[in-house]
Design a protein around this motif. Structure first.
Motif, PDB file in Angstrom:
ATOM      1  N   LYS A   1     -16.290   4.756 -18.087  1.00 48.83           N
ATOM      2  CA  LYS A   1     -15.336   3.793 -18.638  1.00 48.83           C
ATOM      3  C   LYS A   1     -14.054   3.688 -17.807  1.00 48.83           C
ATOM      4  N   ARG A   2     -13.826   4.605 -16.896  1.00 42.51           N
ATOM      5  CA  ARG A   2     -12.631   4.569 -16.045  1.00 42.51           C
ATOM      6  C   ARG A   2     -12.907   4.010 -14.645  1.00 42.51           C
ATOM      7  N   ARG A   3     -14.157   3.679 -14.348  1.00 43.30           N
ATOM      8  CA  ARG A   3     -14.509   3.239 -12.996  1.00 43.30           C
ATOM      9  C   ARG A   3     -13.861   1.910 -12.624  1.00 43.30           C
ATOM     10  N   LEU A   4     -13.704   1.029 -13.575  1.00 43.09           N
ATOM     11  CA  LEU A   4     -13.060  -0.247 -13.281  1.00 43.09           C
ATOM     12  C   LEU A   4     -11.611  -0.033 -12.872  1.00 43.09           C
ATOM     13  N   LEU A   5     -10.924   0.848 -13.556  1.00 44.51           N
ATOM     14  CA  LEU A   5      -9.539   1.166 -13.207  1.00 44.51           C
ATOM     15  C   LEU A   5      -9.466   1.801 -11.815  1.00 44.51           C
ATOM     16  N   VAL A   6     -10.359   2.740 -11.549  1.00 43.34           N
ATOM     17  CA  VAL A   6     -10.396   3.393 -10.233  1.00 43.34           C
ATOM     18  C   VAL A   6     -10.718   2.372  -9.147  1.00 43.34           C
ATOM     19  N   GLY A   7     -11.663   1.478  -9.432  1.00 46.80           N
ATOM     20  CA  GLY A   7     -12.001   0.424  -8.471  1.00 46.80           C
ATOM     21  C   GLY A   7     -10.816  -0.486  -8.192  1.00 46.80           C
ATOM     22  N   GLY A   8     -10.060  -0.820  -9.224  1.00 46.68           N
ATOM     23  CA  GLY A   8      -8.864  -1.641  -9.035  1.00 46.68           C
ATOM     24  C   GLY A   8      -7.816  -0.950  -8.180  1.00 46.68           C
ATOM     25  N   ILE A   9      -7.644   0.341  -8.403  1.00 47.37           N
ATOM     26  CA  ILE A   9      -6.683   1.109  -7.600  1.00 47.37           C
ATOM     27  C   ILE A   9      -7.119   1.151  -6.137  1.00 47.37           C
ATOM     28  N   PHE A  10      -8.401   1.395  -5.900  1.00 47.21           N
ATOM     29  CA  PHE A  10      -8.898   1.416  -4.527  1.00 47.21           C
ATOM     30  C   PHE A  10      -8.793   0.037  -3.874  1.00 47.21           C
ATOM     31  N   PHE A  11      -9.062  -1.018  -4.648  1.00 47.52           N
ATOM     32  CA  PHE A  11      -8.956  -2.374  -4.111  1.00 47.52           C
ATOM     33  C   PHE A  11      -7.513  -2.702  -3.740  1.00 47.52           C
ATOM     34  N   MET A  12      -6.573  -2.337  -4.590  1.00 50.58           N
ATOM     35  CA  MET A  12      -5.162  -2.584  -4.291  1.00 50.58           C
ATOM     36  C   MET A  12      -4.712  -1.776  -3.063  1.00 50.58           C
ATOM     37  N   ALA A  13      -5.178  -0.542  -2.951  1.00 50.16           N
ATOM     38  CA  ALA A  13      -4.846   0.270  -1.778  1.00 50.16           C
ATOM     39  C   ALA A  13      -5.433  -0.349  -0.520  1.00 50.16           C
ATOM     40  N   PHE A  14      -6.675  -0.849  -0.613  1.00 49.20           N
ATOM     41  CA  PHE A  14      -7.303  -1.522   0.523  1.00 49.20           C
ATOM     42  C   PHE A  14      -6.498  -2.746   0.940  1.00 49.20           C
ATOM     43  N   LEU A  15      -6.113  -3.580  -0.032  1.00 51.24           N
ATOM     44  CA  LEU A  15      -5.334  -4.783   0.287  1.00 51.24           C
ATOM     45  C   LEU A  15      -3.992  -4.429   0.904  1.00 51.24           C
ATOM     46  N   TYR A  16      -3.326  -3.399   0.363  1.00 51.83           N
ATOM     47  CA  TYR A  16      -2.037  -3.001   0.911  1.00 51.83           C
ATOM     48  C   TYR A  16      -2.170  -2.553   2.359  1.00 51.83           C
ATOM     49  N   ILE A  17      -3.157  -1.711   2.647  1.00 51.67           N
ATOM     50  CA  ILE A  17      -3.342  -1.221   4.018  1.00 51.67           C
ATOM     51  C   ILE A  17      -3.712  -2.376   4.944  1.00 51.67           C
ATOM     52  N   TRP A  18      -4.560  -3.276   4.488  1.00 54.69           N
ATOM     53  CA  TRP A  18      -4.966  -4.421   5.292  1.00 54.69           C
ATOM     54  C   TRP A  18      -3.776  -5.313   5.627  1.00 54.69           C
ATOM     55  N   VAL A  19      -2.979  -5.645   4.630  1.00 58.00           N
ATOM     56  CA  VAL A  19      -1.808  -6.501   4.858  1.00 58.00           C
ATOM     57  C   VAL A  19      -0.793  -5.779   5.737  1.00 58.00           C
ATOM     58  N   GLU A  20      -0.604  -4.506   5.509  1.00 58.79           N
ATOM     59  CA  GLU A  20       0.354  -3.741   6.301  1.00 58.79           C
ATOM     60  C   GLU A  20      -0.065  -3.700   7.772  1.00 58.79           C
ATOM     61  N   LEU A  21      -1.355  -3.533   8.025  1.00 59.08           N
ATOM     62  CA  LEU A  21      -1.832  -3.524   9.407  1.00 59.08           C
ATOM     63  C   LEU A  21      -1.789  -4.918  10.029  1.00 59.08           C
ATOM     64  N   ALA A  22      -1.963  -5.948   9.220  1.00 64.58           N
ATOM     65  CA  ALA A  22      -2.004  -7.310   9.748  1.00 64.58           C
ATOM     66  C   ALA A  22      -0.612  -7.830  10.080  1.00 64.58           C
ATOM     67  N   VAL A  23       0.321  -7.726   9.145  1.00 61.92           N
ATOM     68  CA  VAL A  23       1.630  -8.346   9.363  1.00 61.92           C
ATOM     69  C   VAL A  23       2.794  -7.400   9.176  1.00 61.92           C
ATOM     70  N   GLY A  24       2.568  -6.222   8.636  1.00 61.46           N
ATOM     71  CA  GLY A  24       3.650  -5.270   8.481  1.00 61.46           C
ATOM     72  C   GLY A  24       4.681  -5.698   7.471  1.00 61.46           C
ATOM     73  N   VAL A  25       4.343  -5.709   6.195  1.00 64.34           N
ATOM     74  CA  VAL A  25       5.254  -6.152   5.147  1.00 64.34           C
ATOM     75  C   VAL A  25       6.407  -5.173   4.984  1.00 64.34           C
ATOM     76  N   PHE A  26       6.121  -3.898   4.845  1.00 65.25           N
ATOM     77  CA  PHE A  26       7.165  -2.916   4.623  1.00 65.25           C
ATOM     78  C   PHE A  26       7.459  -2.073   5.855  1.00 65.25           C
ATOM     79  N   THR A  27       6.537  -2.001   6.765  1.00 67.25           N
ATOM     80  CA  THR A  27       6.756  -1.290   8.026  1.00 67.25           C
ATOM     81  C   THR A  27       6.432  -2.241   9.156  1.00 67.25           C
ATOM     82  N   ASN A  28       6.565  -1.811  10.367  1.00 64.77           N
ATOM     83  CA  ASN A  28       6.242  -2.679  11.502  1.00 64.77           C
ATOM     84  C   ASN A  28       4.935  -2.255  12.168  1.00 64.77           C
ATOM     85  N   LEU A  29       3.968  -1.794  11.362  1.00 67.07           N
ATOM     86  CA  LEU A  29       2.668  -1.410  11.918  1.00 67.07           C
ATOM     87  C   LEU A  29       1.926  -2.607  12.493  1.00 67.07           C
TER      88      LEU A  29
END
Length: 100
Positions: A70-98
């Motif tokens: 019953k908690r897998r959807l929540l865990v999946g959402g957390i992993f998806f958000m982490a994936f999107l954050y890392i992807w965006v950060e590597l692409a354009v560097g929202v909070f850092t200049n990576l």
């Protein structure tokens, strides 16, 4: 093994499917590069995105095996958000200049 716990996540061949899905997703920019000059990936981009896709999905599977169903959807959402954050950060560097 109990039939209720014999889901796709509990099988070890899920990692083969994750690898095939990663390759299939990476084919999209590879094919797009053949038809457009706007998509300009080099080998490093493919390696980083492959590691990000396969690594994040594999981590989700390993964590989802330990978490109640019953908690897998929540865990999946957390992993998806982490994936999107890392992807965006590597692409354009929202909070850092990576990505810059």
């Amino acid at each position: 093994m109990n039939p209720k716990t014999n889901g796709l996540i509990s099988q070890n061949n899920i990692f083969i499917w994750l690898a095939l899905a990663t390759v299939a997703i990476l084919l999209i920019p590879l094919i797009a590069m053949q038809f457009s000059t706007e998509v300009n990936w080099d080998e490093t981009d493919f390696i980083v995105m492959g590691v990000l896709l396969f690594g994040m999905s594999s981590l989700f599977v390993l964590v989802a095996r330990k978490v109640p169903r019953k908690r897998r959807l929540l865990v999946g959402g957390i992993f998806f958000m982490a994936f999107l954050y890392i992807w965006v950060e590597l692409a354009v560097g929202v909070f850092t200049n990576l990505g810059s």
